[in-house]
Motif scaffolding. Structure first.
Motif, PDB file in Angstrom:
ATOM      1  N   PRO A 194       0.790  -1.230   0.000  1.00 39.24           N
ATOM      2  CA  PRO A 194       0.000   0.000   0.000  1.00 39.24           C
ATOM      3  C   PRO A 194       0.831   1.294   0.000  1.00 39.24           C
ATOM      4  O   PRO A 194       0.364   2.318  -0.493  1.00 39.24           O
ATOM      5  CB  PRO A 194      -0.830  -0.109   1.289  1.00 39.24           C
ATOM      6  CG  PRO A 194      -0.970  -1.567   1.508  1.00 39.24           C
ATOM      7  CD  PRO A 194       0.337  -2.155   1.048  1.00 39.24           C
ATOM      8  N   PHE A 195       2.055   1.241   0.511  1.00 46.13           N
ATOM      9  CA  PHE A 195       2.827   2.472   0.645  1.00 46.13           C
ATOM     10  C   PHE A 195       4.160   2.470  -0.093  1.00 46.13           C
ATOM     11  O   PHE A 195       4.931   3.418   0.048  1.00 46.13           O
ATOM     12  CB  PHE A 195       3.063   2.773   2.128  1.00 46.13           C
ATOM     13  CG  PHE A 195       1.782   2.897   2.898  1.00 46.13           C
ATOM     14  CD1 PHE A 195       0.967   4.010   2.738  1.00 46.13           C
ATOM     15  CD2 PHE A 195       1.359   1.886   3.730  1.00 46.13           C
ATOM     16  CE1 PHE A 195      -0.230   4.122   3.418  1.00 46.13           C
ATOM     17  CE2 PHE A 195       0.160   1.988   4.424  1.00 46.13           C
ATOM     18  CZ  PHE A 195      -0.636   3.106   4.267  1.00 46.13           C
ATOM     19  N   ARG A 196       4.455   1.421  -0.867  1.00 51.84           N
ATOM     20  CA  ARG A 196       5.746   1.375  -1.551  1.00 51.84           C
ATOM     21  C   ARG A 196       5.650   0.525  -2.806  1.00 51.84           C
ATOM     22  O   ARG A 196       4.996  -0.514  -2.818  1.00 51.84           O
ATOM     23  CB  ARG A 196       6.809   0.792  -0.632  1.00 51.84           C
ATOM     24  CG  ARG A 196       8.149   0.716  -1.319  1.00 51.84           C
ATOM     25  CD  ARG A 196       9.295   0.534  -0.388  1.00 51.84           C
ATOM     26  NE  ARG A 196      10.506   0.443  -1.195  1.00 51.84           N
ATOM     27  CZ  ARG A 196      11.584  -0.186  -0.826  1.00 51.84           C
ATOM     28  NH1 ARG A 196      11.635  -0.762   0.345  1.00 51.84           N
ATOM     29  NH2 ARG A 196      12.624  -0.232  -1.612  1.00 51.84           N
ATOM     30  N   ILE A 197       6.346   0.962  -3.852  1.00 50.24           N
ATOM     31  CA  ILE A 197       6.490   0.171  -5.081  1.00 50.24           C
ATOM     32  C   ILE A 197       7.880  -0.452  -5.047  1.00 50.24           C
ATOM     33  O   ILE A 197       8.884   0.261  -4.966  1.00 50.24           O
ATOM     34  CB  ILE A 197       6.314   1.045  -6.333  1.00 50.24           C
ATOM     35  CG1 ILE A 197       4.898   1.615  -6.376  1.00 50.24           C
ATOM     36  CG2 ILE A 197       6.604   0.234  -7.594  1.00 50.24           C
ATOM     37  CD1 ILE A 197       4.674   2.625  -7.482  1.00 50.24           C
ATOM     38  N   TYR A 198       7.938  -1.792  -5.095  1.00 49.54           N
ATOM     39  CA  TYR A 198       9.217  -2.500  -5.049  1.00 49.54           C
ATOM     40  C   TYR A 198       9.784  -2.715  -6.446  1.00 49.54           C
ATOM     41  O   TYR A 198      10.990  -2.735  -6.629  1.00 49.54           O
ATOM     42  CB  TYR A 198       9.054  -3.840  -4.337  1.00 49.54           C
ATOM     43  CG  TYR A 198       8.688  -3.666  -2.888  1.00 49.54           C
ATOM     44  CD1 TYR A 198       9.660  -3.422  -1.936  1.00 49.54           C
ATOM     45  CD2 TYR A 198       7.366  -3.717  -2.476  1.00 49.54           C
ATOM     46  CE1 TYR A 198       9.327  -3.233  -0.610  1.00 49.54           C
ATOM     47  CE2 TYR A 198       7.023  -3.528  -1.151  1.00 49.54           C
ATOM     48  CZ  TYR A 198       8.010  -3.285  -0.220  1.00 49.54           C
ATOM     49  OH  TYR A 198       7.671  -3.088   1.095  1.00 49.54           O
ATOM     50  N   PHE A 199       8.921  -2.893  -7.434  1.00 44.60           N
ATOM     51  CA  PHE A 199       9.361  -3.052  -8.813  1.00 44.60           C
ATOM     52  C   PHE A 199       8.217  -2.667  -9.726  1.00 44.60           C
ATOM     53  O   PHE A 199       7.066  -3.045  -9.488  1.00 44.60           O
ATOM     54  CB  PHE A 199       9.798  -4.493  -9.103  1.00 44.60           C
ATOM     55  CG  PHE A 199      10.251  -4.688 -10.527  1.00 44.60           C
ATOM     56  CD1 PHE A 199      11.521  -4.320 -10.915  1.00 44.60           C
ATOM     57  CD2 PHE A 199       9.384  -5.202 -11.483  1.00 44.60           C
ATOM     58  CE1 PHE A 199      11.929  -4.468 -12.238  1.00 44.60           C
ATOM     59  CE2 PHE A 199       9.783  -5.356 -12.795  1.00 44.60           C
ATOM     60  CZ  PHE A 199      11.059  -4.982 -13.167  1.00 44.60           C
ATOM     61  N   ASP A 200       8.537  -1.957 -10.791  1.00 43.16           N
ATOM     62  CA  ASP A 200       7.566  -1.611 -11.818  1.00 43.16           C
ATOM     63  C   ASP A 200       8.335  -1.528 -13.124  1.00 43.16           C
ATOM     64  O   ASP A 200       9.039  -0.550 -13.367  1.00 43.16           O
ATOM     65  CB  ASP A 200       6.868  -0.289 -11.495  1.00 43.16           C
ATOM     66  CG  ASP A 200       5.727   0.010 -12.450  1.00 43.16           C
ATOM     67  OD1 ASP A 200       5.289   1.173 -12.477  1.00 43.16           O
ATOM     68  OD2 ASP A 200       5.281  -0.894 -13.172  1.00 43.16           O
TER      69      ASP A 200
END
Length: 107
Positions: free
Chosen positions: A36-42
């Motif tokens: 909910p609060f962080r993108i680890y990979f995109d």
């Protein structure tokens, strides 16, 4: 050769050069791994490996629509730009549709 490592409360990310040579015209898919609060990979990847109740499995480009609960495991992404990326997760939900895989963590 040592891998880069980033640690977040419950998620550990290891980066290492890819052990496979991928062709430029090899199909890829879009993968997003986030909480909910962080993108680890995109980004783009050749494949994703995870584990559910039936065991380890791979998701490749052109995979059929799919949804699964993930067990605690090492999520392995074979990325286009960063080589092999290993993300240790405590479980999550995987949704695959039309060459896009989304992993929801901390849900």
């Amino acid at each position: 050769m040592t891998a880069d490592r980033a640690v977040d409360d419950r998620v550990v990310i290891d980066e290492a050069p890819s052990k496979q040579d991928h062709k430029k015209d090899e199909p890829t898919m879009q993968i997003t791994v986030h909480s909910p609060f962080r993108i680890y990979f995109d980004g783009s990847a050749y494949s994703l490996t995870a584990e559910n109740l039936t065991g380890l499995f791979d998701v490749l480009p052109k995979h059929r629509n799919f949804i699964s609960l993930l067990l605690p495991c090492d999520l392995i992404l074979r990325t286009v730009d960063r080589g092999d990326l290993k993300i240790r997760i405590d479980g999550g939900i995987l949704h695959v549709k039309q060459d896009k895989a989304t992993v929801f963590l901390d849900v």
